[in-house]
Design a protein around this motif. Sequence first.
Motif, mmCIF file in Angstrom:
data_model
loop_
_atom_site.group_PDB
_atom_site.id
_atom_site.type_symbol
_atom_site.label_atom_id
_atom_site.label_comp_id
_atom_site.label_asym_id
_atom_site.label_seq_id
_atom_site.Cartn_x
_atom_site.Cartn_y
_atom_site.Cartn_z
ATOM 1 N N MET A 48 -29.092 -14.659 10.521
ATOM 2 C CA MET A 48 -30.043 -13.797 10.811
ATOM 3 C C MET A 48 -31.253 -14.453 10.567
ATOM 4 N N ASP A 49 -32.355 -14.145 11.082
ATOM 5 C CA ASP A 49 -33.688 -14.557 10.650
ATOM 6 C C ASP A 49 -34.258 -13.681 9.631
ATOM 7 N N VAL A 50 -33.513 -13.819 8.441
ATOM 8 C CA VAL A 50 -34.241 -13.167 7.148
ATOM 9 C C VAL A 50 -34.262 -13.895 6.151
ATOM 10 N N GLU A 51 -35.209 -13.390 5.053
ATOM 11 C CA GLU A 51 -35.355 -13.979 3.792
ATOM 12 C C GLU A 51 -34.537 -13.125 2.833
ATOM 13 N N VAL A 52 -33.768 -13.817 1.981
ATOM 14 C CA VAL A 52 -33.122 -13.304 0.802
ATOM 15 C C VAL A 52 -33.440 -13.729 -0.256
ATOM 16 N N GLU A 53 -33.438 -12.902 -1.456
ATOM 17 C CA GLU A 53 -33.471 -13.168 -2.743
ATOM 18 C C GLU A 53 -32.571 -12.446 -3.700
ATOM 19 N N ILE A 54 -32.280 -13.173 -4.610
ATOM 20 C CA ILE A 54 -31.202 -12.606 -5.609
ATOM 21 C C ILE A 54 -31.683 -12.373 -6.884
ATOM 22 N N LEU A 55 -31.491 -10.964 -7.557
ATOM 23 C CA LEU A 55 -31.923 -10.629 -8.815
ATOM 24 C C LEU A 55 -30.711 -10.373 -9.779
ATOM 25 N N ASP A 56 -30.403 -11.248 -10.574
ATOM 26 C CA ASP A 56 -29.227 -10.963 -11.550
ATOM 27 C C ASP A 56 -29.938 -10.396 -12.806
ATOM 28 N N CYS A 57 -29.702 -9.038 -13.011
ATOM 29 C CA CYS A 57 -30.545 -8.477 -14.065
ATOM 30 C C CYS A 57 -29.837 -9.043 -15.513
ATOM 31 N N VAL A 58 -28.531 -9.141 -15.384
ATOM 32 C CA VAL A 58 -27.984 -9.643 -16.779
ATOM 33 C C VAL A 58 -28.233 -10.945 -17.123
ATOM 34 N N ALA A 59 -28.216 -11.938 -16.220
ATOM 35 C CA ALA A 59 -28.612 -13.245 -16.668
ATOM 36 C C ALA A 59 -30.095 -13.747 -16.833
ATOM 37 N N GLU A 60 -30.989 -12.654 -16.524
ATOM 38 C CA GLU A 60 -32.465 -12.814 -16.774
ATOM 39 C C GLU A 60 -32.646 -12.437 -18.005
ATOM 40 N N ASN A 61 -32.132 -11.330 -18.774
ATOM 41 C CA ASN A 61 -32.114 -11.164 -20.023
ATOM 42 C C ASN A 61 -30.977 -10.650 -20.739
ATOM 43 N N PRO A 62 -30.202 -11.582 -21.205
ATOM 44 C CA PRO A 62 -28.875 -11.437 -21.538
ATOM 45 C C PRO A 62 -28.459 -10.796 -22.898
ATOM 46 N N LYS A 63 -29.667 -10.565 -23.760
ATOM 47 C CA LYS A 63 -29.555 -10.371 -25.117
ATOM 48 C C LYS A 63 -29.575 -8.936 -25.191
ATOM 49 N N PRO A 64 -28.383 -8.177 -25.882
ATOM 50 C CA PRO A 64 -28.440 -6.744 -26.229
ATOM 51 C C PRO A 64 -29.527 -6.199 -26.849
ATOM 52 N N ARG A 65 -29.805 -5.228 -26.550
ATOM 53 C CA ARG A 65 -30.986 -4.375 -27.475
ATOM 54 C C ARG A 65 -30.976 -2.870 -27.045
ATOM 55 N N LEU A 66 -31.485 -2.147 -28.043
ATOM 56 C CA LEU A 66 -31.235 -0.655 -28.127
ATOM 57 C C LEU A 66 -32.479 -0.123 -27.417
ATOM 58 N N VAL A 67 -32.052 0.533 -26.358
ATOM 59 C CA VAL A 67 -33.250 1.239 -25.513
ATOM 60 C C VAL A 67 -32.844 2.725 -25.485
ATOM 61 N N GLY A 68 -33.785 3.365 -26.265
ATOM 62 C CA GLY A 68 -33.481 5.048 -26.538
ATOM 63 C C GLY A 68 -32.076 5.159 -27.152
ATOM 64 N N GLU A 69 -31.063 5.969 -26.864
ATOM 65 C CA GLU A 69 -29.792 5.941 -27.443
ATOM 66 C C GLU A 69 -28.513 5.020 -27.223
ATOM 67 N N ASN A 70 -28.978 4.034 -26.067
ATOM 68 C CA ASN A 70 -28.052 3.170 -25.511
ATOM 69 C C ASN A 70 -28.302 1.518 -25.606
ATOM 70 N N VAL A 71 -27.376 0.989 -25.615
ATOM 71 C CA VAL A 71 -27.534 -0.504 -25.741
ATOM 72 C C VAL A 71 -27.442 -1.026 -24.129
ATOM 73 N N ARG A 72 -28.592 -1.823 -24.134
ATOM 74 C CA ARG A 72 -28.915 -2.330 -22.624
ATOM 75 C C ARG A 72 -28.809 -3.746 -22.599
ATOM 76 N N VAL A 73 -28.364 -4.361 -21.567
ATOM 77 C CA VAL A 73 -28.264 -5.842 -21.320
ATOM 78 C C VAL A 73 -28.816 -6.114 -19.973
ATOM 79 N N GLY A 74 -29.945 -6.934 -19.946
ATOM 80 C CA GLY A 74 -30.497 -7.144 -18.517
ATOM 81 C C GLY A 74 -31.915 -6.773 -18.520
ATOM 82 N N CYS A 75 -32.429 -6.666 -17.445
ATOM 83 C CA CYS A 75 -33.771 -6.597 -17.242
ATOM 84 C C CYS A 75 -34.200 -5.269 -17.589
ATOM 85 N N SER A 76 -35.444 -5.043 -18.029
ATOM 86 C CA SER A 76 -36.011 -3.650 -18.138
ATOM 87 C C SER A 76 -36.385 -3.049 -16.819
ATOM 88 N N ASP A 77 -36.740 -2.004 -16.901
ATOM 89 C CA ASP A 77 -37.398 -1.227 -15.678
ATOM 90 C C ASP A 77 -38.603 -2.100 -15.462
#
Length: 259
Positions: A48-77
């Motif tokens: 098709m005549d389209v442009e596609v991008e990929i966002l791998d949230c995990v690969a972009e920010n793989p370090k675990p961190r505490l967000v609220g009461e949860n552990v999050r790995v990947g992009c922030s909001d």
Amino acid sequence: MSKIQKILLIWPYLQREPVKDIRSQQMWVSKRFPLGIGYLASFLEREMDVEVEILDCVAENPKPRLVGENVRVGCSDEDIEARIREFSPDLVGVSQMFSYLEKPVKNIFSIAKSINPDVVNVWGGTHPTVVPKECVEFSDVDYLILGEGEAPFKRLINTLNAKEDVSGMKSLAYKSDDGEIHINDEREWIQDLNTHVLPAREKVDFEKYMGQVREANIVTSRGCPFACTFCSAPAFYQKRYNTRSPENVVDEIEFLSKE
């Protein structure tokens, strides 16, 4: 709705409650290129005549961190919002393999709709294929793609761009304006994996997936002919089993080794 020309495919971040088991802490994060949306990106741009991008949230920010009461790995909001605003996609597709990722996936869709209420949100992967009725009820998702995604995704985009009716489309679930749920579990498949595309690994910084051992993931077949009760494959592939030839697999291995 404007014509769909720009597509952002997202592999979601991981989020769960903290665990004390040190083995679980070490084993639950894995940076692997998301082959499903990689194949989809290559296929759509070839067909098709389209442009596609990929966002791998995990690969972009793989370090675990505490967000609220949860552990999050990947992009922030904020990271996700910035990427969507920067690319300004007409369609956002999110792939979900595991059921525990439902909240992150829904959050991504809500972020996309908050930026552009007219964006088309498409949910694919194992989870929405296995429980489509529950997923299609979510207000910020427009369509579910059931099972193998390439052919039905292309058909959906062409149908929407032509402003035609999507009713009756294979591999599709959606909720119409009157609230009626439509689920068509008849599927579309790629018939010949040897003539299929290679995943669009060039759309990411592949060095982010490299560890002490330089490795890359591939698939040599799709599906499974069996029906194990503990497995999602029977629902996803409907007992279909399709393979690549040994020569075709070796060609990809040689490509990865050289490139």
